[in-house]
Design a protein around this motif. Structure first.
Motif, PDB file in Angstrom:
ATOM      1  N   GLU A  12       0.831  -1.214   0.000  1.00 16.63           N
ATOM      2  CA  GLU A  12       0.000   0.000   0.000  1.00 16.63           C
ATOM      3  C   GLU A  12       0.862   1.259   0.000  1.00 16.63           C
ATOM      4  O   GLU A  12       0.575   2.222  -0.707  1.00 16.63           O
ATOM      5  N   GLU A  13       1.932   1.233   0.776  1.00 11.86           N
ATOM      6  CA  GLU A  13       2.826   2.394   0.822  1.00 11.86           C
ATOM      7  C   GLU A  13       3.577   2.557  -0.503  1.00 11.86           C
ATOM      8  O   GLU A  13       3.804   3.677  -0.961  1.00 11.86           O
ATOM      9  N   ILE A  14       3.930   1.453  -1.133  1.00  5.79           N
ATOM     10  CA  ILE A  14       4.587   1.520  -2.446  1.00  5.79           C
ATOM     11  C   ILE A  14       3.630   2.138  -3.465  1.00  5.79           C
ATOM     12  O   ILE A  14       4.024   2.990  -4.271  1.00  5.79           O
ATOM     13  N   LYS A  15       2.372   1.728  -3.423  1.00  7.82           N
ATOM     14  CA  LYS A  15       1.369   2.310  -4.339  1.00  7.82           C
ATOM     15  C   LYS A  15       1.248   3.809  -4.119  1.00  7.82           C
ATOM     16  O   LYS A  15       1.204   4.583  -5.075  1.00  7.82           O
ATOM     17  N   ARG A  16       1.172   4.224  -2.850  1.00  3.35           N
ATOM     18  CA  ARG A  16       1.040   5.659  -2.547  1.00  3.35           C
ATOM     19  C   ARG A  16       2.275   6.441  -2.990  1.00  3.35           C
ATOM     20  O   ARG A  16       2.175   7.561  -3.473  1.00  3.35           O
ATOM     21  N   THR A  17       3.441   5.842  -2.824  1.00  5.83           N
ATOM     22  CA  THR A  17       4.696   6.544  -3.105  1.00  5.83           C
ATOM     23  C   THR A  17       5.070   6.527  -4.581  1.00  5.83           C
ATOM     24  O   THR A  17       5.509   7.543  -5.122  1.00  5.83           O
ATOM     25  N   PHE A  18       4.878   5.385  -5.235  1.00  8.85           N
ATOM     26  CA  PHE A  18       5.375   5.221  -6.600  1.00  8.85           C
ATOM     27  C   PHE A  18       4.276   5.125  -7.653  1.00  8.85           C
ATOM     28  O   PHE A  18       4.552   5.286  -8.832  1.00  8.85           O
ATOM     29  N   GLY A  19       3.067   4.809  -7.229  1.00  6.97           N
ATOM     30  CA  GLY A  19       1.952   4.739  -8.171  1.00  6.97           C
ATOM     31  C   GLY A  19       1.501   3.319  -8.475  1.00  6.97           C
ATOM     32  O   GLY A  19       2.232   2.351  -8.267  1.00  6.97           O
ATOM     33  N   GLU A  20       0.289   3.251  -8.977  1.00  5.32           N
ATOM     34  CA  GLU A  20      -0.361   1.973  -9.307  1.00  5.32           C
ATOM     35  C   GLU A  20       0.310   1.267 -10.482  1.00  5.32           C
ATOM     36  O   GLU A  20       0.156   0.061 -10.646  1.00  5.32           O
ATOM     37  N   GLU A  21       1.059   2.009 -11.315  1.00  4.83           N
ATOM     38  CA  GLU A  21       1.633   1.412 -12.522  1.00  4.83           C
ATOM     39  C   GLU A  21       2.650   0.305 -12.221  1.00  4.83           C
ATOM     40  O   GLU A  21       3.007  -0.455 -13.118  1.00  4.83           O
ATOM     41  N   PHE A  22       3.083   0.211 -10.986  1.00  2.00           N
ATOM     42  CA  PHE A  22       4.032  -0.839 -10.629  1.00  2.00           C
ATOM     43  C   PHE A  22       3.338  -2.086 -10.084  1.00  2.00           C
ATOM     44  O   PHE A  22       3.981  -2.970  -9.527  1.00  2.00           O
ATOM     45  N   PHE A  23       2.024  -2.165 -10.298  1.00  2.00           N
ATOM     46  CA  PHE A  23       1.243  -3.328  -9.894  1.00  2.00           C
ATOM     47  C   PHE A  23       0.422  -3.808 -11.077  1.00  2.00           C
ATOM     48  O   PHE A  23      -0.055  -2.996 -11.873  1.00  2.00           O
ATOM     49  N   ASP A  24       0.272  -5.132 -11.181  1.00  2.00           N
ATOM     50  CA  ASP A  24      -0.536  -5.662 -12.279  1.00  2.00           C
ATOM     51  C   ASP A  24      -2.015  -5.594 -11.915  1.00  2.00           C
ATOM     52  O   ASP A  24      -2.385  -5.111 -10.832  1.00  2.00           O
ATOM     53  N   GLU A  25      -2.858  -6.107 -12.827  1.00  2.00           N
ATOM     54  CA  GLU A  25      -4.316  -6.027 -12.622  1.00  2.00           C
ATOM     55  C   GLU A  25      -4.785  -6.824 -11.416  1.00  2.00           C
ATOM     56  O   GLU A  25      -5.848  -6.557 -10.865  1.00  2.00           O
ATOM     57  N   LYS A  26      -3.975  -7.778 -10.939  1.00  2.00           N
ATOM     58  CA  LYS A  26      -4.323  -8.560  -9.749  1.00  2.00           C
ATOM     59  C   LYS A  26      -3.762  -7.943  -8.471  1.00  2.00           C
ATOM     60  O   LYS A  26      -3.904  -8.500  -7.400  1.00  2.00           O
ATOM     61  N   GLY A  27      -3.074  -6.808  -8.609  1.00  2.00           N
ATOM     62  CA  GLY A  27      -2.505  -6.149  -7.449  1.00  2.00           C
ATOM     63  C   GLY A  27      -1.139  -6.669  -7.044  1.00  2.00           C
ATOM     64  O   GLY A  27      -0.643  -6.350  -5.963  1.00  2.00           O
ATOM     65  N   VAL A  28      -0.522  -7.473  -7.906  1.00  2.00           N
ATOM     66  CA  VAL A  28       0.797  -8.036  -7.620  1.00  2.00           C
ATOM     67  C   VAL A  28       1.868  -7.042  -8.069  1.00  2.00           C
ATOM     68  O   VAL A  28       1.800  -6.500  -9.178  1.00  2.00           O
ATOM     69  N   LEU A  29       2.830  -6.823  -7.207  1.00  2.00           N
ATOM     70  CA  LEU A  29       3.918  -5.904  -7.506  1.00  2.00           C
ATOM     71  C   LEU A  29       4.713  -6.386  -8.706  1.00  2.00           C
ATOM     72  O   LEU A  29       5.115  -7.547  -8.778  1.00  2.00           O
ATOM     73  N   LYS A  30       4.945  -5.493  -9.648  1.00  2.00           N
ATOM     74  CA  LYS A  30       5.797  -5.792 -10.802  1.00  2.00           C
ATOM     75  C   LYS A  30       7.224  -5.452 -10.376  1.00  2.00           C
ATOM     76  O   LYS A  30       7.700  -4.333 -10.558  1.00  2.00           O
ATOM     77  N   ARG A  31       7.880  -6.434  -9.774  1.00  2.00           N
ATOM     78  CA  ARG A  31       9.185  -6.236  -9.155  1.00  2.00           C
ATOM     79  C   ARG A  31      10.240  -5.747 -10.141  1.00  2.00           C
ATOM     80  O   ARG A  31      11.021  -4.871  -9.821  1.00  2.00           O
ATOM     81  N   LYS A  32      10.265  -6.333 -11.320  1.00  2.00           N
ATOM     82  CA  LYS A  32      11.293  -5.963 -12.290  1.00  2.00           C
ATOM     83  C   LYS A  32      11.132  -4.506 -12.715  1.00  2.00           C
ATOM     84  O   LYS A  32      12.106  -3.754 -12.775  1.00  2.00           O
ATOM     85  N   GLU A  33       9.897  -4.088 -12.986  1.00  2.00           N
ATOM     86  CA  GLU A  33       9.652  -2.713 -13.402  1.00  2.00           C
ATOM     87  C   GLU A  33      10.010  -1.730 -12.292  1.00  2.00           C
ATOM     88  O   GLU A  33      10.654  -0.708 -12.535  1.00  2.00           O
ATOM     89  N   LEU A  34       9.595  -2.048 -11.062  1.00  2.00           N
ATOM     90  CA  LEU A  34       9.944  -1.171  -9.938  1.00  2.00           C
ATOM     91  C   LEU A  34      11.457  -1.167  -9.736  1.00  2.00           C
ATOM     92  O   LEU A  34      12.052  -0.106  -9.508  1.00  2.00           O
ATOM     93  N   GLY A  35      12.079  -2.325  -9.850  1.00  2.00           N
ATOM     94  CA  GLY A  35      13.537  -2.407  -9.710  1.00  2.00           C
ATOM     95  C   GLY A  35      14.249  -1.552 -10.734  1.00  2.00           C
ATOM     96  O   GLY A  35      15.178  -0.804 -10.403  1.00  2.00           O
TER      97      GLY A  35
END
Length: 165
Positions: A12-35
């Motif tokens: 939730e804090e990652i979403k607030r700080t970096f945005g929803e674009e780093f999560f897929d449609e299921k809410g799973v963190l896109k680790r490679k993209e964020l990395g």
């Protein structure tokens, strides 16, 4: 990875700080993209570390305590930024697995299927291995073949076993 499942507030804090674009449609963190993002922008990496490192530290010490309660006499903490975050000060023994930078980049590119620039961004976010050596009680030279590395690890395990008896 484990702390994301143990501490849902991190996502939730990652979403607030970096945005929803780093999560897929299921809410799973896109680790490679964020990395790729945080390793390219060091100030962004610091933001992520401020979110996740306190939970990682809590989890490391909780697991060490759990193993101790079970009667285990040795716990191994494998953390690429152990020194950068001061955790080495709480360890009984610090081991650095060393390899030259070119080999490190080559292995990182192959393991994570990333470009040379992405590998360098990741390495530049950490204390260089040559500097980490200054904090090490033991250095394992991983620049040779796997047999040589295994010999060094086996020697280390024997040393630890002898010291705990």
């Amino acid at each position: 990875r484990e702390v994301l499942s143990e501490y849902p507030e991190i996502a939730e804090e990652i979403k607030r700080t970096f945005g929803e674009e780093f999560f897929d449609e299921k809410g799973v963190l896109k680790r490679k993209e964020l990395g790729n993002h945080i390793f390219h922008f060091p100030e962004e990496r610091k933001k992520l570390e401020n979110i996740i490192i306190p939970c990682i530290k809590r989890e490391i010490f909780a697991q060490i305590s759990e193993y101790a309660e079970r009667g285990e006499s040795v716990s191994v903490v494998d953390a690429p930024t152990l020194i950068e975050h001061g955790l080495h000060e709480s360890m009984d023994l610090n081991v650095v697995v060393w390899v030259d930078e070119d080999t490190q980049i080559s292995r990182l590119k192959k393991r994570d299927n990333i470009t040379d620039a992405q590998a360098r961004d990741r390495l530049n976010s950490q204390l260089p291995l040559n500097r980490k050596r200054d904090y090490a009680d033991i250095i394992i030279d991983n620049s040779g073949d796997i047999k040589r590395t295994e010999e060094q690890v086996n020697s280390l395990v024997s040393r630890i076993e002898n010291n705990r008896n």
